[in-house]
Design a protein around this motif. Structure first.
Motif, PDB file in Angstrom:
ATOM      1  N   ILE A  12       0.851  -1.186   0.000  1.00  8.84           N
ATOM      2  CA  ILE A  12       0.000   0.000   0.000  1.00  8.84           C
ATOM      3  C   ILE A  12       0.891   1.241   0.000  1.00  8.84           C
ATOM      4  N   VAL A  20      -0.847   6.862   1.508  1.00  8.42           N
ATOM      5  CA  VAL A  20      -2.181   6.382   1.882  1.00  8.42           C
ATOM      6  C   VAL A  20      -2.170   5.834   3.304  1.00  8.42           C
ATOM      7  N   VAL A  21      -1.140   5.057   3.622  1.00  7.52           N
ATOM      8  CA  VAL A  21      -1.017   4.490   4.971  1.00  7.52           C
ATOM      9  C   VAL A  21      -0.911   5.601   6.014  1.00  7.52           C
ATOM     10  N   LEU A  30      -1.997   8.756   5.853  1.00  3.32           N
ATOM     11  CA  LEU A  30      -3.286   9.443   5.999  1.00  3.32           C
ATOM     12  C   LEU A  30      -4.302   8.565   6.727  1.00  3.32           C
ATOM     13  N   LEU A  31      -4.272   7.265   6.435  1.00  4.39           N
ATOM     14  CA  LEU A  31      -5.187   6.333   7.097  1.00  4.39           C
ATOM     15  C   LEU A  31      -4.953   6.312   8.597  1.00  4.39           C
ATOM     16  N   TRP A  32      -3.697   6.172   8.993  1.00  3.35           N
ATOM     17  CA  TRP A  32      -3.381   6.101  10.416  1.00  3.35           C
ATOM     18  C   TRP A  32      -3.511   7.455  11.104  1.00  3.35           C
ATOM     19  N   GLN A  33      -3.336   8.506  10.360  1.00  2.00           N
ATOM     20  CA  GLN A  33      -3.590   9.832  10.928  1.00  2.00           C
ATOM     21  C   GLN A  33      -5.046   9.940  11.351  1.00  2.00           C
ATOM     22  N   LEU A  34      -5.940   9.374  10.540  1.00  2.00           N
ATOM     23  CA  LEU A  34      -7.361   9.358  10.879  1.00  2.00           C
ATOM     24  C   LEU A  34      -7.642   8.413  12.048  1.00  2.00           C
ATOM     25  N   LEU A  35      -6.981   7.255  12.042  1.00  2.00           N
ATOM     26  CA  LEU A  35      -7.185   6.290  13.131  1.00  2.00           C
ATOM     27  C   LEU A  35      -6.728   6.839  14.473  1.00  2.00           C
ATOM     28  N   GLN A  77       3.132  -1.957   8.788  1.00  2.00           N
ATOM     29  CA  GLN A  77       3.250  -2.020   7.330  1.00  2.00           C
ATOM     30  C   GLN A  77       4.318  -2.993   6.855  1.00  2.00           C
ATOM     31  N   GLU A  91       6.364   8.381   5.939  1.00  2.00           N
ATOM     32  CA  GLU A  91       5.336   8.268   6.968  1.00  2.00           C
ATOM     33  C   GLU A  91       5.429   9.374   8.006  1.00  2.00           C
TER      34      GLU A  91
END
Length: 294
Positions: free
Chosen positions: A115, A119-120, A122-127, A169, A233
């Motif tokens: 991935i 993207v990873v 931004l995803l974990w920033q949201l999580l 990751q 990251e």
């Protein structure tokens, strides 16, 4: 005469690849070292020789030591999880009882490594979001509300939160390398150990680990180099903040080159990164007393 012709023919085949390596690897390293002794910027043609001024400035900069500490933390935690945990996971997947489910688990563990890092991040920033993130939401759901936290907003926890994402990751990728190495071990070794009454744990330490020592070295070198080259990251999730607490050498280099336009200083940081990764790789190879597959 025949040997001479054979050597010359072999050299002709090797030459294209050798030229690519020289132009794409060794030449940039030499040019970067050369540029680190000059003050210059990306929009001008003038270069002013400053000698070791940038190196002195770098080693006096407290942010450099923060970045170095964070990269070191990255390397240590990555060795524990990506290499240490990766070996254990690979050994479990190679167990006869789990082997028939191996294709499914290989896919699950390997998917995160392909991935996009952006993207990873931004995803974990949201999580990690303290208000709507899944991490705090899960803690509240299981009755651990006192553990909820602004993970990326606190200078004490931000670097650990970012490092955790890298483990999620890349542990699967290193696991696949160990899995491939374990599959090359002849079954006869384990059958002989079983006849001698050796337990699975003893077989793991006396057969599996010695047989995959080359791949352990490769995985360790990849992990350590990756830890000191890390940039994406960190930049996506924190940009080195809060208060530069998550600064790493990669983000420090980027800030110097593309925000402050101090290309000479950025070249100095790049040279230091190269020296550190090269030194650590040589030490690992020396400790391993091997390196045939590196």
């Amino acid at each position: 005469m025949k040997n001479y012709r054979s050597s010359r023919t072999a050299l002709l085949y090797i030459l294209p690849a050798l030229l690519i390596v020289v132009c794409m690897v060794f030449l940039p390293i030499v040019l970067n070292l050369y540029n680190s002794f000059f003050r210059w910027n990306s929009f001008g043609t003038e270069k002013v020789f400053v000698g070791f001024e940038y190196y002195i400035r770098l080693f006096k900069d407290p942010v450099f030591y923060t970045a170095l500490k964070n990269n070191g933390l990255y390397a240590i935690i990555s060795l524990i999880f990506q290499v240490g945990l990766g070996i254990i996971i690979a050994a479990i997947l190679e167990d006869k009882l789990i082997r028939k489910f191996q294709p499914f688990f290989r896919t699950v563990f390997f998917i995160p490594s392909v991935i996009s890092i952006a993207v990873v991040g931004l995803l974990w920033q949201l999580l990690y979001n303290p208000e709507v993130g899944l991490v705090n939401g899960t803690l509240e759901a299981i009755g651990l509300s006192e553990w909820t936290h602004s993970w990326l907003g606190d200078s004490k926890t931000a670097i650990y939160a970012v490092v955790a994402v890298s483990q999620w990751q890349y542990t699967g990728y290193i696991t696949m390398l160990f899995l491939i190495a374990m599959q090359k071990i002849p079954d006869e070794f384990y059958e002989a150990a079983m006849i001698d009454g050796a337990s699975r744990i003893k077989s793991f330490f006396h057969i599996t680990l010695p047989q995959i020592k080359e791949m352990i070295l490769v995985g360790s070198v990849i992990t350590v180099i990756g830890a000191f080259k890390v940039f994406d990251e960190v930049y996506v999730m924190t940009s080195g903040g809060p208060g530069r607490s998550t600064e790493v050498l990669g983000t420090m280099l980027y800030r110097s080159a593309f925000r402050n336009d101090e290309m000479g200083y950025a070249s100095t940081i790049g040279t230091v990164i190269f020296v550190i990764t090269l030194t650590l790789s040589l030490i690992q190879m020396k400790i391993g007393k091997t390196g045939k597959e590196v």
